[in-house]
Design a protein around this motif. Structure first.
Motif, mmCIF file in Angstrom:
data_model
loop_
_atom_site.group_PDB
_atom_site.id
_atom_site.type_symbol
_atom_site.label_atom_id
_atom_site.label_comp_id
_atom_site.label_asym_id
_atom_site.label_seq_id
_atom_site.Cartn_x
_atom_site.Cartn_y
_atom_site.Cartn_z
ATOM 1 N N PHE A 192 0.774 -1.047 -0.059
ATOM 2 C CA PHE A 192 -0.055 0.271 0.517
ATOM 3 C C PHE A 192 0.392 1.310 0.256
ATOM 4 O O PHE A 192 0.084 2.043 -1.095
ATOM 5 N N ASP A 193 2.143 0.795 1.107
ATOM 6 C CA ASP A 193 2.886 2.336 0.598
ATOM 7 C C ASP A 193 3.362 2.293 -0.690
ATOM 8 O O ASP A 193 3.815 3.548 -1.130
ATOM 9 N N ILE A 194 3.873 0.903 -1.495
ATOM 10 C CA ILE A 194 4.260 1.710 -2.863
ATOM 11 C C ILE A 194 3.680 1.885 -3.554
ATOM 12 O O ILE A 194 3.356 2.988 -4.567
ATOM 13 N N LEU A 195 2.037 1.431 -3.030
ATOM 14 C CA LEU A 195 0.871 2.563 -4.538
ATOM 15 C C LEU A 195 0.658 4.133 -4.026
ATOM 16 O O LEU A 195 0.585 4.197 -4.972
ATOM 17 N N HIS A 196 1.009 3.781 -2.683
ATOM 18 C CA HIS A 196 0.514 5.647 -2.192
ATOM 19 C C HIS A 196 1.475 6.561 -2.553
ATOM 20 O O HIS A 196 1.071 7.497 -3.666
ATOM 21 N N ALA A 197 2.759 6.272 -2.436
ATOM 22 C CA ALA A 197 3.563 6.478 -3.066
ATOM 23 C C ALA A 197 3.745 7.050 -4.865
ATOM 24 O O ALA A 197 4.319 8.123 -5.738
ATOM 25 N N VAL A 198 3.808 5.962 -5.672
ATOM 26 C CA VAL A 198 3.591 5.484 -6.958
ATOM 27 C C VAL A 198 2.508 7.126 -7.334
ATOM 28 O O VAL A 198 2.689 7.706 -8.600
ATOM 29 N N GLY A 199 0.935 6.731 -6.527
ATOM 30 C CA GLY A 199 -0.016 6.982 -7.412
ATOM 31 C C GLY A 199 0.650 8.826 -7.256
ATOM 32 O O GLY A 199 0.319 9.552 -8.063
ATOM 33 N N ASN A 200 1.386 9.270 -5.807
ATOM 34 C CA ASN A 200 2.287 10.546 -5.735
ATOM 35 C C ASN A 200 2.252 10.745 -7.052
ATOM 36 O O ASN A 200 2.276 11.929 -7.563
ATOM 37 N N PHE A 201 3.867 10.661 -7.069
ATOM 38 C CA PHE A 201 4.153 10.655 -8.424
ATOM 39 C C PHE A 201 3.718 10.346 -9.465
ATOM 40 O O PHE A 201 4.168 11.912 -10.360
ATOM 41 N N ILE A 202 2.440 9.638 -10.438
ATOM 42 C CA ILE A 202 2.104 10.257 -11.374
ATOM 43 C C ILE A 202 0.687 10.909 -11.502
ATOM 44 O O ILE A 202 0.697 12.474 -12.247
ATOM 45 N N PHE A 203 0.563 11.359 -10.289
ATOM 46 C CA PHE A 203 -0.074 13.250 -9.904
ATOM 47 C C PHE A 203 0.600 14.097 -10.079
ATOM 48 O O PHE A 203 -0.067 15.350 -10.450
ATOM 49 N N VAL A 204 1.956 14.247 -10.022
ATOM 50 C CA VAL A 204 2.641 15.276 -9.990
ATOM 51 C C VAL A 204 3.289 15.212 -11.295
ATOM 52 O O VAL A 204 2.812 16.643 -12.009
ATOM 53 N N LEU A 205 3.324 14.529 -12.329
ATOM 54 C CA LEU A 205 3.594 14.364 -13.932
ATOM 55 C C LEU A 205 3.184 14.926 -14.002
ATOM 56 O O LEU A 205 3.007 15.220 -15.596
ATOM 57 N N ILE A 206 1.288 14.281 -14.167
ATOM 58 C CA ILE A 206 -0.005 15.062 -14.734
ATOM 59 C C ILE A 206 -0.175 16.445 -14.052
ATOM 60 O O ILE A 206 -0.674 17.330 -15.441
ATOM 61 N N LEU A 207 -0.160 16.994 -13.283
ATOM 62 C CA LEU A 207 -1.471 18.250 -12.538
ATOM 63 C C LEU A 207 0.143 18.950 -12.412
ATOM 64 O O LEU A 207 -0.462 19.955 -11.936
ATOM 65 N N TYR A 208 1.073 18.914 -11.341
ATOM 66 C CA TYR A 208 2.040 19.952 -10.780
ATOM 67 C C TYR A 208 2.448 21.678 -12.193
ATOM 68 O O TYR A 208 1.686 22.059 -11.032
ATOM 69 N N ASP A 209 2.573 21.272 -12.980
ATOM 70 C CA ASP A 209 2.614 22.903 -13.475
ATOM 71 C C ASP A 209 1.200 23.677 -13.634
ATOM 72 O O ASP A 209 1.276 24.528 -13.648
ATOM 73 N N LYS A 210 0.443 23.764 -13.858
ATOM 74 C CA LYS A 210 -0.753 24.158 -13.896
ATOM 75 C C LYS A 210 -1.419 24.294 -12.532
ATOM 76 O O LYS A 210 -1.709 25.572 -12.387
ATOM 77 N N PHE A 211 -1.124 23.827 -12.223
ATOM 78 C CA PHE A 211 -1.901 23.639 -10.022
ATOM 79 C C PHE A 211 -1.051 24.592 -9.434
ATOM 80 O O PHE A 211 -1.287 25.735 -9.168
ATOM 81 N N TYR A 212 0.555 24.908 -10.103
ATOM 82 C CA TYR A 212 1.267 25.408 -9.623
ATOM 83 C C TYR A 212 1.021 26.659 -9.913
ATOM 84 O O TYR A 212 1.153 27.850 -9.660
ATOM 85 N N ASN A 213 1.123 27.165 -11.363
ATOM 86 C CA ASN A 213 0.773 27.915 -11.511
ATOM 87 C C ASN A 213 -0.563 28.938 -10.759
ATOM 88 O O ASN A 213 -0.477 30.034 -11.079
ATOM 89 N N VAL A 214 -1.773 28.340 -11.668
ATOM 90 C CA VAL A 214 -2.536 28.900 -10.730
ATOM 91 C C VAL A 214 -2.431 29.339 -8.979
ATOM 92 O O VAL A 214 -3.140 30.421 -8.594
ATOM 93 N N LEU A 215 -2.105 28.032 -8.235
ATOM 94 C CA LEU A 215 -1.872 29.713 -6.855
ATOM 95 C C LEU A 215 -0.466 30.096 -6.582
ATOM 96 O O LEU A 215 -1.085 30.565 -6.092
ATOM 97 N N SER A 216 -0.114 30.062 -7.890
ATOM 98 C CA SER A 216 1.131 31.242 -7.579
ATOM 99 C C SER A 216 0.249 31.881 -8.259
ATOM 100 O O SER A 216 0.259 33.258 -7.339
ATOM 101 N N ARG A 217 -0.164 32.468 -8.761
ATOM 102 C CA ARG A 217 -1.165 34.096 -9.347
ATOM 103 C C ARG A 217 -1.960 34.189 -8.004
ATOM 104 O O ARG A 217 -1.698 35.084 -7.569
ATOM 105 N N TYR A 218 -3.129 32.754 -7.379
ATOM 106 C CA TYR A 218 -3.339 34.082 -6.904
ATOM 107 C C TYR A 218 -2.815 34.254 -5.331
ATOM 108 O O TYR A 218 -3.317 34.945 -4.623
#
Length: 228
Positions: A192-218
């Motif tokens: 379960f730890d591995i699934l959690h870690a791998v899931g986090n890794f994938i979410f960053v690859l998909i969402l990081y740039d867009k979400f970071y830019n939105v929060l930084s502007r706010y």
């Protein structure tokens, strides 16, 4: 005072681990550590109450907490996989350690209103709060980590979060507590730890740039609003 609260909160898992290995009365151990966790959480929320946070900052914390909490629900059927850890880490990275801690701890409480409250809730609040607080330290210089670096950090968070939750599992259900039983408990949760870690890794690859830019502007707009 805020710095002291953050130091106590971030060091909490290490203090809990030391106490777990030294105290032999298991019933008292479970009680003391749970009280320790709850006191740390209460300190953070009391500071929010007496601080001079504006309504926009409070609304921001509430909104990010709600988004992080709700995002956990659709993935509840996949053990260990949810965007909550990523969103909490990103909130801390952009807005700071204290805000990250509040987002993480509040998100855990809100999401458990849908998934079920229990004695594990304060520990989840603490674990996700620490994720947000540590991410705030990483973002102190307002420099955006690369996608690869932040993905690796969130990968590590997957194991760190479950390490904290395993402390709760060990003190609550494992008897006797020794190195063999502790290692066995952690080994059981490793998939379960591995699934959690791998899931986090994938979410960053998909969402990081867009979400970071939105929060930084706010964040920039929020800062500008309060500047005189």
């Amino acid at each position: 005072m805020k710095k002291l609260i953050m130091i106590i909160s971030i060091l909490m898992p290490f203090l809990m681990s030391i106490i777990s290995l030294t105290l032999k009365d298991y019933d008292k151990l479970s009680f003391y550590l749970t009280v320790f966790v709850i006191v740390s959480l209460v300190m953070n929320f009391l500071y929010l109450e007496i601080s001079k946070k504006g309504t926009k900052e409070i609304a921001l914390i509430a909104t990010l907490s709600a988004v992080a909490a709700v995002s956990r629900v659709p993935f509840s059927g996949i053990p260990g996989v949810q965007p909550t850890t990523f969103l909490v880490a990103l909130s801390g990275l952009v807005f700071g350690s204290y805000e990250g801690f509040l987002v993480g701890s509040t998100a855990a409480f809100i999401s458990n209103m849908f998934l079920g409250q229990g004695p594990w809730t304060p520990w989840q609040m603490m674990a996700w709060g620490i994720v947000g607080a540590v991410s705030g330290l990483i973002g102190l210089k307002d420099k955006k980590p690369s996608t690869e670096i932040f993905a690796l950090i969130c990968f590590i968070y997957g194991f760190a979060f479950d390490w904290i939750m395993n402390i709760w599992h060990v003190i609550g259900f494992v008897r006797p507590i020794n190195w063999k039983t502790i290692l066995a408990a952690y080994a059981t949760g490793l998939p379960f730890d591995i699934l959690h870690a791998v899931g986090n890794f994938i979410f960053v690859l998909i969402l990081y740039d867009k979400f970071y830019n939105v929060l930084s502007r706010y964040k920039d707009r929020l800062y500008y609003t309060y500047t005189k």
